[in-house]
Design a protein around this motif. Structure first.
Motif, PDB file in Angstrom:
ATOM      1  N   GLY A 154     -17.822  19.155 -12.326  1.00 25.99           N
ATOM      2  CA  GLY A 154     -18.188  17.756 -12.170  1.00 25.99           C
ATOM      3  C   GLY A 154     -18.957  17.200 -13.340  1.00 25.99           C
ATOM      4  O   GLY A 154     -18.869  16.011 -13.653  1.00 25.99           O
ATOM      5  N   ASN A 155     -19.721  18.060 -14.032  1.00 23.91           N
ATOM      6  CA  ASN A 155     -20.488  17.625 -15.197  1.00 23.91           C
ATOM      7  C   ASN A 155     -19.760  17.915 -16.502  1.00 23.91           C
ATOM      8  O   ASN A 155     -20.364  17.883 -17.572  1.00 23.91           O
ATOM      9  CB  ASN A 155     -21.865  18.303 -15.217  1.00 23.91           C
ATOM     10  CG  ASN A 155     -22.866  17.552 -14.350  1.00 23.91           C
ATOM     11  OD1 ASN A 155     -22.523  16.572 -13.700  1.00 23.91           O
ATOM     12  ND2 ASN A 155     -24.092  18.021 -14.329  1.00 23.91           N
ATOM     13  N   GLY A 156     -18.463  18.202 -16.408  1.00 25.77           N
ATOM     14  CA  GLY A 156     -17.673  18.376 -17.615  1.00 25.77           C
ATOM     15  C   GLY A 156     -17.616  19.780 -18.170  1.00 25.77           C
ATOM     16  O   GLY A 156     -16.989  20.015 -19.202  1.00 25.77           O
ATOM     17  N   TYR A 157     -18.264  20.747 -17.498  1.00 27.31           N
ATOM     18  CA  TYR A 157     -18.251  22.120 -18.009  1.00 27.31           C
ATOM     19  C   TYR A 157     -16.846  22.700 -17.918  1.00 27.31           C
ATOM     20  O   TYR A 157     -16.219  22.689 -16.860  1.00 27.31           O
ATOM     21  CB  TYR A 157     -19.241  22.992 -17.237  1.00 27.31           C
ATOM     22  CG  TYR A 157     -20.670  22.740 -17.621  1.00 27.31           C
ATOM     23  CD1 TYR A 157     -21.223  23.366 -18.736  1.00 27.31           C
ATOM     24  CD2 TYR A 157     -21.472  21.859 -16.898  1.00 27.31           C
ATOM     25  CE1 TYR A 157     -22.534  23.122 -19.113  1.00 27.31           C
ATOM     26  CE2 TYR A 157     -22.784  21.603 -17.263  1.00 27.31           C
ATOM     27  CZ  TYR A 157     -23.308  22.242 -18.374  1.00 27.31           C
ATOM     28  OH  TYR A 157     -24.602  21.988 -18.742  1.00 27.31           O
ATOM     29  N   TYR A 158     -16.363  23.220 -19.049  1.00 28.25           N
ATOM     30  CA  TYR A 158     -15.006  23.741 -19.121  1.00 28.25           C
ATOM     31  C   TYR A 158     -14.875  25.032 -18.329  1.00 28.25           C
ATOM     32  O   TYR A 158     -15.727  25.912 -18.402  1.00 28.25           O
ATOM     33  CB  TYR A 158     -14.631  23.982 -20.589  1.00 28.25           C
ATOM     34  CG  TYR A 158     -13.296  24.672 -20.771  1.00 28.25           C
ATOM     35  CD1 TYR A 158     -12.108  23.963 -20.622  1.00 28.25           C
ATOM     36  CD2 TYR A 158     -13.234  26.015 -21.083  1.00 28.25           C
ATOM     37  CE1 TYR A 158     -10.880  24.595 -20.778  1.00 28.25           C
ATOM     38  CE2 TYR A 158     -12.009  26.660 -21.244  1.00 28.25           C
ATOM     39  CZ  TYR A 158     -10.835  25.937 -21.088  1.00 28.25           C
ATOM     40  OH  TYR A 158      -9.627  26.570 -21.238  1.00 28.25           O
ATOM     41  N   GLY A 159     -13.774  25.140 -17.564  1.00 28.04           N
ATOM     42  CA  GLY A 159     -13.502  26.347 -16.803  1.00 28.04           C
ATOM     43  C   GLY A 159     -12.381  27.165 -17.403  1.00 28.04           C
ATOM     44  O   GLY A 159     -12.597  28.245 -17.939  1.00 28.04           O
ATOM     45  N   HIS A 160     -11.156  26.634 -17.338  1.00 30.35           N
ATOM     46  CA  HIS A 160     -10.020  27.346 -17.894  1.00 30.35           C
ATOM     47  C   HIS A 160      -8.832  26.399 -18.056  1.00 30.35           C
ATOM     48  O   HIS A 160      -8.816  25.300 -17.512  1.00 30.35           O
ATOM     49  CB  HIS A 160      -9.618  28.524 -16.999  1.00 30.35           C
ATOM     50  CG  HIS A 160      -9.180  28.117 -15.614  1.00 30.35           C
ATOM     51  ND1 HIS A 160     -10.038  28.133 -14.542  1.00 30.35           N
ATOM     52  CD2 HIS A 160      -7.988  27.680 -15.141  1.00 30.35           C
ATOM     53  CE1 HIS A 160      -9.394  27.722 -13.457  1.00 30.35           C
ATOM     54  NE2 HIS A 160      -8.147  27.442 -13.792  1.00 30.35           N
ATOM     55  N   ASN A 161      -7.852  26.833 -18.825  1.00 32.38           N
ATOM     56  CA  ASN A 161      -6.582  26.132 -18.973  1.00 32.38           C
ATOM     57  C   ASN A 161      -5.488  26.867 -18.208  1.00 32.38           C
ATOM     58  O   ASN A 161      -5.550  28.085 -18.021  1.00 32.38           O
ATOM     59  CB  ASN A 161      -6.164  26.037 -20.443  1.00 32.38           C
ATOM     60  CG  ASN A 161      -6.534  24.707 -21.070  1.00 32.38           C
ATOM     61  OD1 ASN A 161      -7.674  24.511 -21.469  1.00 32.38           O
ATOM     62  ND2 ASN A 161      -5.577  23.802 -21.155  1.00 32.38           N
ATOM     63  N   ILE A 162      -4.493  26.124 -17.780  1.00 32.02           N
ATOM     64  CA  ILE A 162      -3.326  26.709 -17.140  1.00 32.02           C
ATOM     65  C   ILE A 162      -2.283  27.022 -18.206  1.00 32.02           C
ATOM     66  O   ILE A 162      -1.944  26.154 -19.021  1.00 32.02           O
ATOM     67  CB  ILE A 162      -2.722  25.754 -16.098  1.00 32.02           C
ATOM     68  CG1 ILE A 162      -3.765  25.382 -15.033  1.00 32.02           C
ATOM     69  CG2 ILE A 162      -1.477  26.369 -15.450  1.00 32.02           C
ATOM     70  CD1 ILE A 162      -4.262  26.541 -14.216  1.00 32.02           C
ATOM     71  N   VAL A 163      -1.770  28.247 -18.231  1.00 33.00           N
ATOM     72  CA  VAL A 163      -0.678  28.626 -19.128  1.00 33.00           C
ATOM     73  C   VAL A 163       0.604  28.594 -18.313  1.00 33.00           C
ATOM     74  O   VAL A 163       0.781  29.384 -17.374  1.00 33.00           O
ATOM     75  CB  VAL A 163      -0.897  30.024 -19.732  1.00 33.00           C
ATOM     76  CG1 VAL A 163       0.270  30.394 -20.641  1.00 33.00           C
ATOM     77  CG2 VAL A 163      -2.204  30.068 -20.508  1.00 33.00           C
ATOM     78  N   ALA A 164       1.488  27.682 -18.642  1.00 35.21           N
ATOM     79  CA  ALA A 164       2.733  27.508 -17.898  1.00 35.21           C
ATOM     80  C   ALA A 164       3.709  26.700 -18.755  1.00 35.21           C
ATOM     81  O   ALA A 164       3.288  26.027 -19.709  1.00 35.21           O
ATOM     82  CB  ALA A 164       2.480  26.791 -16.572  1.00 35.21           C
ATOM     83  N   PRO A 165       4.999  26.739 -18.432  1.00 35.93           N
ATOM     84  CA  PRO A 165       5.965  25.919 -19.163  1.00 35.93           C
ATOM     85  C   PRO A 165       5.623  24.436 -19.064  1.00 35.93           C
ATOM     86  O   PRO A 165       4.993  23.988 -18.095  1.00 35.93           O
ATOM     87  CB  PRO A 165       7.294  26.237 -18.468  1.00 35.93           C
ATOM     88  CG  PRO A 165       7.085  27.580 -17.839  1.00 35.93           C
ATOM     89  CD  PRO A 165       5.639  27.608 -17.429  1.00 35.93           C
ATOM     90  N   GLN A 166       6.056  23.675 -20.053  1.00 34.75           N
ATOM     91  CA  GLN A 166       5.741  22.247 -20.086  1.00 34.75           C
ATOM     92  C   GLN A 166       6.270  21.505 -18.860  1.00 34.75           C
ATOM     93  O   GLN A 166       5.599  20.599 -18.342  1.00 34.75           O
ATOM     94  CB  GLN A 166       6.324  21.635 -21.363  1.00 34.75           C
ATOM     95  CG  GLN A 166       5.536  21.986 -22.617  1.00 34.75           C
ATOM     96  CD  GLN A 166       4.165  21.348 -22.624  1.00 34.75           C
ATOM     97  OE1 GLN A 166       4.032  20.125 -22.699  1.00 34.75           O
ATOM     98  NE2 GLN A 166       3.120  22.168 -22.553  1.00 34.75           N
ATOM     99  N   ASP A 167       7.433  21.854 -18.370  1.00 34.73           N
ATOM    100  CA  ASP A 167       7.973  21.186 -17.176  1.00 34.73           C
ATOM    101  C   ASP A 167       7.059  21.396 -15.981  1.00 34.73           C
ATOM    102  O   ASP A 167       6.866  20.486 -15.162  1.00 34.73           O
ATOM    103  CB  ASP A 167       9.377  21.712 -16.859  1.00 34.73           C
ATOM    104  CG  ASP A 167      10.429  21.233 -17.847  1.00 34.73           C
ATOM    105  OD1 ASP A 167      10.129  20.299 -18.617  1.00 34.73           O
ATOM    106  OD2 ASP A 167      11.543  21.792 -17.849  1.00 34.73           O
ATOM    107  N   THR A 168       6.492  22.597 -15.870  1.00 36.12           N
ATOM    108  CA  THR A 168       5.576  22.893 -14.768  1.00 36.12           C
ATOM    109  C   THR A 168       4.300  22.068 -14.886  1.00 36.12           C
ATOM    110  O   THR A 168       3.803  21.516 -13.892  1.00 36.12           O
ATOM    111  CB  THR A 168       5.225  24.389 -14.753  1.00 36.12           C
ATOM    112  OG1 THR A 168       6.419  25.152 -14.611  1.00 36.12           O
ATOM    113  CG2 THR A 168       4.272  24.721 -13.623  1.00 36.12           C
TER     114      THR A 168
END
Length: 372
Positions: free
Chosen positions: A248-262
């Motif tokens: 909620g305060n903008g702290y980064y958690g993680h990115n999703i690695v997946a195909p662009q369509d997904t």
């Protein structure tokens, strides 16, 4: 010209401080040292990656030898002439982000000043990296003709840069941000603090960085970004989508690695109509080309979100602008170079620097030095 890459994730902090002699906190310095080979993922064939002085280059080279890619690793103590003579060509500097501190690091490595941006160019990039620029950019974006038919679903009109507490009107749900900060630092929500505490924090932002951003605190559904590359001739080229998780305060958690369509499906299912998404890609490309041409070349990430508002879903088209490399682009490259799909890209320890999937989390961690 081939590029010499540098992983300097402390760059946002260096921009805030402004000095070429900036020294990052020990924890951040250690992260930069541990993850120095990270640019391998986005480097092109024939590029080089700069490792810190004393790094175990042999361990790095041995690990990456399993991939059939021609990427050079060079340590800071070896110097630029060793790289140039060995490769038979000059290299263009390509840090995670530009600041006076990153330019000084290349200079100490021995790179000629003719290959580095001028002090004036760096000051321009510093201004463009400020959230003050993002607030100005949002105003221009929302006035783009191509977005006129989507105004009822677009948010962002509450975002503004404030230089004095006299300008402040504090609604209950507001989020405040310093002009330069990193991974949620320098960001806080007003709803959990009393007014004296809010004013004390904001006074600090004004004293240290000349002002702050105020925006509505949205009931967020999904964080996502549009990733671009600004070419040397000033044109914005769309690289792809990224979807990430932040607190909620903008702290980064993680990115999703997946195909662009997904990833696109995740975005549209969160409430952003496909037609609007496609239009925003074009609108950002046009505006980035107009505003950044001749001032910056490299990766730009436009952070956005979908949110609930008064029973409807809205799309904030520009929460922040990251004028640097970012984890979203890394996630795109990891997906293209590995068979990892539907994973979370997170920092970790205890595994090699590869794409190790552990409980559906893609761990990127430092290489352990091997005994010699």
């Amino acid at each position: 010209m081939q590029r010499l890459h540098l992983f300097n994730c402390s760059n946002d902090l260096a921009l805030a401080q402004g000095s070429k002699e900036y020294i990052a906190p020990k924890s951040v310095t250690q992260m930069e040292r541990d993850l120095a080979p990270l640019p391998w993922w986005w480097a092109n064939e024939g590029d080089a990656v700069l490792l810190p002085q004393g790094a175990d280059k042999r361990a790095v080279e041995n690990f990456f030898s399993q991939y059939n890619r021609d990427i050079i690793f060079i340590t800071e103590d070896e110097g630029y002439n060793t790289l140039r003579i060995g490769a038979g060509c000059d290299f263009r500097p390509s840090p995670w982000g530009w600041s006076r501190a990153s330019a000084e690091r290349f200079r100490r490595f021995g790179m000629p000043g003719t290959l580095l941006p001028t002090d004036r160019a760096i000051e321009i990039m510093r201004a463009l990296s400020s959230r003050e620029f993002a607030a100005e950019y949002v105003v221009k974006l929302l006035n783009e003709t191509v977005l006129s038919e989507h105004k009822t679903i677009l948010a962002g009109d509450k975002m503004r840069f404030i230089k004095s507490l006299e300008e402040l009107q504090t609604p209950e749900r507001t989020i405040f941000k310093s002009p330069w900060s990193s991974s949620g630092r320098g960001v806080f929500a007003a709803n959990n603090l009393d007014e004296p505490s809010i004013r004390e924090k904001l006074t600090g932002f004004i004293t240290r960085q000349g002002g702050f951003i105020a925006d509505k605190l949205y009931d967020k559904i999904l964080d996502f970004a549009l990733e671009y590359y600004i070419t040397p001739d000033g044109k914005a080229r769309f690289l792809g989508y990224s979807v990430f998780v932040a607190g909620g305060n903008g702290y980064y958690g993680h990115n999703i690695v997946a195909p662009q369509d997904t990833l696109k499906e995740l975005i549209t299912k969160s409430g952003c109509p496909e037609e609007l998404l496609d239009t925003l890609i074009t609108a950002h490309s046009t505006l980035l080309t107009t505003t950044l041409s001749g001032k910056y070349s490299g990766v730009v990430g436009i952070d956005m979100l979908t949110a609930r508002e008064n029973g409807n879903i809205v799309v904030h088209p520009c929460i922040e602008i990251n004028l640097r490399m970012n984890i979203g682009v890394l996630a795109i490259m990891v997906n293209s170079l590995t068979d990892c799909t539907d994973c979370k890209l997170v920092p970790a320890s205890g595994c090699m620097f590869g794409a190790a999937v552990i409980k559906q989390k893609l761990h990127i961690a430092p290489i352990k030095s091997r005994s010699k």
